[in-house]
Design an enzyme around this catalytic site. Structure first.
Site, PDB file in Angstrom:
ATOM      1  N   GLY A 129       0.786  -1.007  -0.023  1.00  0.00           N
ATOM      2  CA  GLY A 129       0.140  -0.102  -0.168  1.00  0.00           C
ATOM      3  C   GLY A 129       0.841   0.815  -0.318  1.00  0.00           C
ATOM      4  O   GLY A 129       1.089   1.944   1.396  1.00  0.00           O
ATOM      5  N   GLU A 246      12.823  -3.769  -4.221  1.00  0.00           N
ATOM      6  CA  GLU A 246      11.891  -4.440  -5.188  1.00  0.00           C
ATOM      7  C   GLU A 246      11.809  -4.629  -6.994  1.00  0.00           C
ATOM      8  O   GLU A 246      11.459  -5.406  -7.532  1.00  0.00           O
ATOM      9  CB  GLU A 246      10.522  -3.514  -4.705  1.00  0.00           C
ATOM     10  CG  GLU A 246       9.035  -3.210  -6.068  1.00  0.00           C
ATOM     11  CD  GLU A 246       8.417  -2.112  -5.794  1.00  0.00           C
ATOM     12  OE1 GLU A 246       7.700  -2.121  -6.416  1.00  0.00           O
ATOM     13  OE2 GLU A 246       8.785  -0.942  -5.470  1.00  0.00           O
TER      14      GLU A 246
HETATM   15  C1  LIG Z   1       0.475  -2.903 -13.473  1.00  0.00           C
HETATM   16  C2  LIG Z   1       0.783  -1.617 -11.783  1.00  0.00           C
HETATM   17  C3  LIG Z   1       0.877  -2.743 -10.187  1.00  0.00           C
HETATM   18  C4  LIG Z   1       0.963  -1.228  -9.684  1.00  0.00           C
HETATM   19  N1  LIG Z   1       0.490  -2.128  -8.043  1.00  0.00           N
HETATM   20  C5  LIG Z   1       1.444  -0.927  -7.473  1.00  0.00           C
HETATM   21  C6  LIG Z   1       0.974  -1.744  -6.431  1.00  0.00           C
HETATM   22  O1  LIG Z   1       0.603  -3.021  -5.499  1.00  0.00           O
HETATM   23  N2  LIG Z   1       0.823  -1.274  -4.659  1.00  0.00           N
HETATM   24  C7  LIG Z   1       1.218   0.289  -5.132  1.00  0.00           C
HETATM   25  O2  LIG Z   1       1.448   0.745  -4.095  1.00  0.00           O
HETATM   26  N3  LIG Z   1       1.545   1.299  -6.018  1.00  0.00           N
HETATM   27  C8  LIG Z   1       1.011  -0.101  -7.659  1.00  0.00           C
HETATM   28  N4  LIG Z   1       1.755   0.507  -8.905  1.00  0.00           N
HETATM   29  C9  LIG Z   1       1.580   2.149  -8.609  1.00  0.00           C
HETATM   30  C10 LIG Z   1       2.908   2.588  -8.990  1.00  0.00           C
HETATM   31  O3  LIG Z   1       3.620   2.880  -8.612  1.00  0.00           O
HETATM   32  C11 LIG Z   1       2.025   4.043  -9.832  1.00  0.00           C
HETATM   33  O4  LIG Z   1       1.431   3.832 -11.190  1.00  0.00           O
HETATM   34  C12 LIG Z   1       3.548   4.836 -10.587  1.00  0.00           C
HETATM   35  O5  LIG Z   1       4.607   4.868  -9.568  1.00  0.00           O
HETATM   36  C13 LIG Z   1       3.592   5.895 -11.075  1.00  0.00           C
HETATM   37  O6  LIG Z   1       2.690   6.687 -10.310  1.00  0.00           O
HETATM   38  P1  LIG Z   1       1.717   7.050 -10.734  1.00  0.00           P
HETATM   39  O7  LIG Z   1       0.792   6.749 -10.992  1.00  0.00           O
HETATM   40  O8  LIG Z   1       1.176   7.732  -9.587  1.00  0.00           O
HETATM   41  O9  LIG Z   1       2.080   8.211 -12.013  1.00  0.00           O
HETATM   42  P2  LIG Z   1       2.897   9.760 -12.189  1.00  0.00           P
HETATM   43  O10 LIG Z   1       3.682   9.380 -10.740  1.00  0.00           O
HETATM   44  O11 LIG Z   1       1.292  10.468 -12.231  1.00  0.00           O
HETATM   45  O12 LIG Z   1       3.488   9.896 -13.651  1.00  0.00           O
HETATM   46  C14 LIG Z   1       3.297  10.298 -14.961  1.00  0.00           C
HETATM   47  C15 LIG Z   1       3.876  10.082 -15.828  1.00  0.00           C
HETATM   48  O13 LIG Z   1       4.645  11.881 -15.082  1.00  0.00           O
HETATM   49  C16 LIG Z   1       6.202  11.186 -15.431  1.00  0.00           C
HETATM   50  N5  LIG Z   1       6.740  11.739 -14.077  1.00  0.00           N
HETATM   51  C17 LIG Z   1       6.732  11.506 -13.240  1.00  0.00           C
HETATM   52  N6  LIG Z   1       7.026  12.584 -12.076  1.00  0.00           N
HETATM   53  C18 LIG Z   1       8.707  12.714 -13.444  1.00  0.00           C
HETATM   54  C19 LIG Z   1      10.256  12.959 -13.088  1.00  0.00           C
HETATM   55  N7  LIG Z   1       9.957  13.900 -11.890  1.00  0.00           N
HETATM   56  N8  LIG Z   1      10.516  13.059 -13.845  1.00  0.00           N
HETATM   57  C20 LIG Z   1      10.196  12.960 -15.248  1.00  0.00           C
HETATM   58  N9  LIG Z   1       8.246  12.376 -15.695  1.00  0.00           N
HETATM   59  C21 LIG Z   1       8.130  12.680 -14.323  1.00  0.00           C
HETATM   60  C22 LIG Z   1       5.989   9.917 -15.457  1.00  0.00           C
HETATM   61  O14 LIG Z   1       7.285   9.068 -15.616  1.00  0.00           O
HETATM   62  C23 LIG Z   1       4.856   9.149 -15.924  1.00  0.00           C
HETATM   63  O15 LIG Z   1       4.640   9.098 -17.162  1.00  0.00           O
HETATM   64  C24 LIG Z   1       1.137  -0.129 -10.050  1.00  0.00           C
HETATM   65  C25 LIG Z   1       1.020   0.411 -11.068  1.00  0.00           C
HETATM   66  C26 LIG Z   1       0.732  -0.862 -12.419  1.00  0.00           C
HETATM   67  C27 LIG Z   1       0.717  -0.012 -13.115  1.00  0.00           C
END
Ligand SMILES: Cc1cc2nc3c(=O)[nH]c(=O)nc-3n(C[C@H](O)[C@H](O)[C@H](O)COP(=O)(O)OP(=O)(O)OC[C@H]3O[C@@H](n4cnc5c(N)ncnc54)[C@H](O)[C@@H]3O)c2cc1C
Length: 383
Positions: A129, A246
């Site tokens: 989480g 991880e």
């Molecule tokens: C199949 C799957 C399973 C998952 N399982 C889990 C889980 O079990 N537990 C959990 O906690 N999370 C989980 N996640 C979540 C995952 O860790 C997040 O989706 C990921 O960290 C990206 O965060 P976000 O989706 O909020 O995107 P955002 O952080 O909003 O990013 C959106 C876009 O902006 C870009 N971006 C953001 N910051 C920067 C930066 N500093 N420089 C350049 N580009 C940037 C990103 O690369 C991306 O393209 C899962 C995701 C997927 C797809």
């Protein structure tokens, strides 16, 4: 320098294959890893229990915690063999790769006694989480709140994208315990019993996976203080080492190679000439990406052996190539099979899903590049 697997490691691999062949549900695929049905959840438990019984689940753990102090390379062999077979451990790879090790490093003796044995026996599913609607890449912005109330914390807030939450008995949860300090300073780690009153799991329908990812809502959930890992407000340091763990040693290249092999075989069946000059280059390039991903994976494992809890830039380098490698294989499948690549249920079709999510899950690709820039090139933090 000898880059081949040692005799012991090769023997271990053969014994593991034999054990898996005896205990895996016939016809298991990578789709089943998401555990869409109760039968899949049961199959994962039965498989992990059998592996645990025969010593193939946590051999790399210290003897004191139910392992046999095996080389971390055996852990990689397990990842390679399970990924080649569609990861029949479901989400339990998280238990053995980082949740157990985090408890060994930062948990109390009581926490270790309660949680490590069920992990080594393959009896328990955990979920992670971490992410929230406004805290993904910028994880330290998380807001899910835990307020101290005597011997308990009261948790209120939301998590998102939680894999395997529907099957989990326990959650490794990041919460904010002090909103008035710097964002990395007020974070705490709690182990939450998913059967606690006030925990609600809602599936997020999506094109990538069936029943895999979820929202988790916490409403006045009571968590005993004894379920806290490490000190209050000091969770971020632990999280940093967890995130590096991880990312290491997930053998996705093995699955990508299997997809390529299957697609080339499908092309032969469909009468497509994969020796055609243009296709040869596409296929060769995709195989080269997989082999590069394999090498970097090994380099990251070696780094982890050298420095298990440090900031490990090579983990990000390895992770950063995984997504593009998956996409390259996806592209090759489409070039080889054309429209046929989208045939539902084919390996090539499944690769579209794997390739897409691999660029985001466990830290977005661009964020890995950002980490590399800071940790290896000494560039300033982007924010
Ligand atoms: C199949 C799957 C399973 C998952 N399982 C889990 C889980 O079990 N537990 C959990 O906690 N999370 C989980 N996640 C979540 C995952 O860790 C997040 O989706 C990921 O960290 C990206 O965060 P976000 O989706 O909020 O995107 P955002 O952080 O909003 O990013 C959106 C876009 O902006 C870009 N971006 C953001 N910051 C920067 C930066 N500093 N420089 C350049 N580009 C940037 C990103 O690369 C991306 O393209 C899962 C995701 C997927 C797809």
């Amino acid at each position: 320098m000898d880059l081949n697997w040692s005799e012991d490691e090769s023997t271990f691999r053969a014994a593991l294959r034999d054990s898996m062949a005896r205990h895996m549900r016939p016809g298991w695929t990578l789709d089943d890893r998401d555990m869409p049905t109760q039968a899949d959840i049961d199959a994962v438990k039965a498989f992990c229990a059998a592996l645990g019984e025969e010593g193939f689940l946590t051999p790399h753990w210290p003897i004191a915690y139910g392992g046999r102090d095996a080389s971390p390379w055996e852990q990689l062999v397990i990842s390679e063999e399970t990924w080649a077979a569609g990861e029949p451990r479901g989400g339990q790879y998280m238990n053995t790769n980082w949740i157990g090790p985090a408890l060994m490093a930062f948990g109390t003796a009581e926490q270790q006694a309660q949680h490590l044995p069920p992990i080594t026996r393959g009896e328990v599913n955990w979920c992670q989480g971490f992410s929230e609607p406004d805290a993904g890449s910028d994880l330290a912005a998380l807001r899910c709140r835990a307020a101290r109330d005597g011997d308990s914390y009261i948790v209120n807030g939301q998590k998102v994208w939680t894999s395997y939450a529907h099957a989990a008995e326990w959650c490794f949860l990041l919460v904010r315990t002090d909103p008035d300090v710097g964002k990395r300073e007020g974070i705490t780690i709690l182990m939450v019993d998913m059967r606690s009153p006030g925990v609600e799991v809602r599936e997020i329908p999506n094109p990538f996976a069936h029943h895999l990812i979820h929202e988790m809502h916490f409403t006045d959930v009571v968590v005993p203080v004894t379920n806290r890992i490490g000190e209050e407000n000091r969770g971020w340091d632990i999280v940093r080492s967890i995130l590096a763990n991880e990312r290491v040693g997930i053998a996705r290249h093995v699955h990508a190679l299997a997809v390529l092999d299957a697609t080339v075989a499908d092309a032969d069946d469909l009468g497509i000439d994969s020796d055609d000059h243009g296709l040869e280059e596409t296929i060769g390039t995709a195989y080269a990406w997989c082999e590069a991903a394999r090498s970097l994976n090994y380099v990251a494992v070696a780094e982890r052996i050298r420095d298990p809890y440090g900031a490990r830039p090579l983990a990000s380098v390895s992770r950063s190539i995984t997504g593009p490698m998956e996409r390259e294989v996806e592209w090759a499948c489409q070039q080889i099979l054309g429209d046929q690549a989208l045939a539902a249920g084919s390996e090539a079709d499944r690769q579209v899903v794997t390739g897409t999510s691999s660029m985001i899950a466990a830290g977005a690709y661009e964020v890995q590049l950002d980490l590399i820039a800071r940790l290896t090139l000494d560039l300033p933090r982007s924010r």
